[in-house]
Design a protein around this motif. Sequence first.
Motif: not given
Length: 428
Positions: A80-82, A110-111, A164-165, A174-178
């Motif tokens: 929610t903060e992301v 990052k996210v 991660g978020a 959950t990890s986000f990668q790009h």
Amino acid sequence: MTLSGETYFQAMEPKPYVSTGLPFEQACKHHAVESFGASRIYIIVSKTISKTQDFTALWETLGDRVAGVRYGITPHVPGTEVLELARDLASLRADLLVTLGAGSLTDAAKVAVFAAANSAFTLEALDELHARAQPDPAALKGCSIPTINIPTSLSGGEYNPSGGATDFRSHRKTSFQHPTMGAQLVILDPALTVSTPERVWLSSGMRAVDHCVEGLCSTFFRPGEGGGGGGGVDIQAVVEKYLIKGLSLLLPALLVTKQRPEDLDARRDEMLGVIEALRGNKLGVKMGASHGIGHQLGPLGVGHGEISCVMLPSVLRWNREHGDAWVEKRQEKMLEAFWASSTVAETLKRSGLSRETAGAGDAVAAFVAALGLPTCLQDVGIGRERLEGLAESAMTDRDIPTNPVAIRDKEQVLQILEMALERPAVKQ
């Protein structure tokens, strides 16, 4: 263009670059203007630092280029903060993001930049962004807002293209990668970090130690796994060199900082040690169960660094008990780095360890104790009633399948958690 007194170098390929040697606010303004041409700067600052002269100095130096400020990010980065950040970045038309603080701010930045680039402004859209990024990163838009990280801990998240978020509806992270995620520039100022609480600083240093230790023990080093590089380069040897150098910088410096918090040379060595650790891991090294279990401890309120303190010794012991000769050899390589430093060796001896008989898990546990950090799950508020759920969650983590000793079911994870539950007796 660099300023007089500034050291500027590339930490990773293709990014980030690192600036050190200058007061952080001077370096930030210089690169905001000269490197990025920014006029609408958004700052994320920790709530603690926001009350200090350090933040005042940054804001006054950047002046009317500051378009917005976010005060604090909850640990483990709620989704929610992301989303709040992503909406702010879009509505304010930010052209540079600056973080001043520790790891949660870095991950959130990052996210959020990734989410804003792809107009992901709801939890459902964020979930879809994660799912779509895994099979085909090219199908998504890359990050377009550059980022400067000014870290106040040793977590090291500023050097890798993932973040991660946590969805606190399920307590899953959950990890986000790009490839485009992450900072373009990291500004290191040891003087800024003296005010970081001791436990936060030292435990985040243990996270960097964990990167080195699990890296050196990784399946990457099994014969035929890491492979060679172009031009006959031995990638395994290159990675090993980075990780050992990381430990050689981190281990003695952390002990110095424990005794003399104002020693800026030690703090600088720790910051540079983080870079060496992540340079090694960036070349394909996979982590193991310390990271895999640890990712699930985070949403339960355990700090990243403290996760490494309480899990790494037991993971090493379990791997040694259930592993083969290759596992023993890799742990011995790791141990050499601990005993190579006279400062660390003396600390281990005072803990009752000997070079001839102490195992890798014993050495790490003694080192953690010497830093005055938590040494078991009970020290961080995790009791036996949590172990079953932790084991189930850990089995879904990406780092469990790459543990040096194969983990095929949750009963094996439970064995590790039982070992980590209470303080073990030190084997002499």
